[in-house]
Design a protein around this motif. Structure first.
Motif, short mmCIF file in Angstrom:
data_model
loop_
_atom_site.label_atom_id
_atom_site.label_comp_id
_atom_site.label_asym_id
_atom_site.label_seq_id
_atom_site.Cartn_x
_atom_site.Cartn_y
_atom_site.Cartn_z
N ALA A 1 0.81 -1.22 0.00
CA ALA A 1 0.00 0.00 0.00
C ALA A 1 0.85 1.27 0.00
O ALA A 1 0.37 2.33 -0.42
N GLY A 2 2.08 1.18 0.44
CA GLY A 2 2.95 2.35 0.46
C GLY A 2 3.79 2.52 -0.79
O GLY A 2 4.60 3.44 -0.87
N ASP A 3 3.57 1.66 -1.78
CA ASP A 3 4.33 1.71 -3.03
C ASP A 3 3.40 2.18 -4.15
O ASP A 3 2.57 1.42 -4.65
N GLU A 4 3.52 3.44 -4.53
CA GLU A 4 2.60 4.01 -5.51
C GLU A 4 2.61 3.26 -6.84
O GLU A 4 1.55 2.98 -7.42
N MET B 1 0.89 -0.10 -6.51
CA MET B 1 -0.56 0.08 -6.35
C MET B 1 -1.21 0.39 -7.69
O MET B 1 -2.26 -0.17 -8.04
N TYR C 1 -10.25 1.12 2.07
CA TYR C 1 -8.82 1.23 2.35
C TYR C 1 -8.60 0.86 3.81
O TYR C 1 -8.97 1.60 4.72
N LYS D 1 3.21 6.80 4.22
CA LYS D 1 2.89 6.33 2.86
C LYS D 1 1.79 5.27 2.89
O LYS D 1 0.91 5.27 2.04
N VAL D 2 1.86 4.37 3.88
CA VAL D 2 0.84 3.32 4.01
C VAL D 2 -0.41 3.87 4.68
O VAL D 2 -1.54 3.63 4.23
N GLY E 1 -1.27 6.12 0.59
CA GLY E 1 -1.80 5.01 -0.21
C GLY E 1 -3.29 5.10 -0.41
O GLY E 1 -3.82 4.65 -1.44
#
Length: 216
Positions: A60-63, A66, A85, A108-109, A113
């Motif tokens: 979820a923290g990796d754009e 995702m 979410y 980020k998560v 995200g």
């Protein structure tokens, strides 16, 4: 076409209970998380009960991951009608020991995200003229804890994001909300067990004019 619910941050507590609640109403379930073996297990559980379930792998923290997962989801299943979410980093760390790097990584998560996921489903919802976006909030947004500094900031952020998006989308028939869970999720708790919590997500979805925040 079967309506699709996508859950980002799928897990065996709230995530699986929410999946069950919507699947019983005829939704196909799309699950996004980073652990493939766990996702396969959740898919097996849902399919064994006769429910349509699919999974896509992304942190979820990796754009980038995702965006890729949502592109694959849309290609296979079409546009989701409901986004939940549910991702968060529940790390216990006193604010005086918190570092710049971990605070950013957790954010980020915990928050960013959710915006990535929202932007991924929004064009399809806008094209359909309807949609529901729900964020899993927490009591730390209302009562921040110095021992859960990052999570407190994250839950405050997700609460603000829900309100901001709700205001931005209110004229587009796309409803945004957050379920602020003010207790520890526990299957043995009569109030804070996952099935009771999942019901709140369903009630938001079916309500005529729900409030943006449901405090539970």
């Amino acid at each position: 076409m079967t309506a699709v619910l996508v859950i980002v941050g799928m897990g065996d507590g709230n995530g699986l209970a929410i999946a069950h609640r919507f699947a019983k109403e005829g939704f196909a379930i799309a699950m996004i998380a980073r652990n493939q073996s766990k996702l396969q297990g959740y898919q097996d559980i849902l399919q064994a009960q006769g429910f349509a379930a699919h999974y896509f792998i992304a942190d979820a923290g990796d754009e980038t991951a995702m965006k890729s997962a949502f592109a694959e989801l849309r290609e296979q299943l079409g546009n989701p009608e409901v986004l939940v979410y549910n991702a968060a980093v529940p790390r216990m760390e006193n604010v005086l020991n918190e570092s710049f790097e971990t605070l950013i990584d957790d954010f980020k998560v915990n928050v960013a995200g959710a915006l990535v996921a929202t932007k991924a489903v929004l064009p399809g919802m806008q094209a359909q003229g309807k949609g529901t976006i729900l964020f899993t909030g927490g009591g730390f947004a209302l009562y921040p804890s110095p021992d859960f500094a990052s999570l407190s900031i994250g839950k405050s952020g997700i609460r603000s994001l829900a309100n901001i998006l709700g205001a931005a989308l209110k004229e587009q028939k796309i409803r945004v909300g957050t379920i602020t869970i003010c207790g520890t999720v526990n299957s043995a708790d009569p109030k804070y067990n996952p099935n009771q919590i999942a019901q709140k997500y369903w009630e938001f979805y079916t309500a005529q004019n729900p409030e943006i925040e449901v405090i539970y």
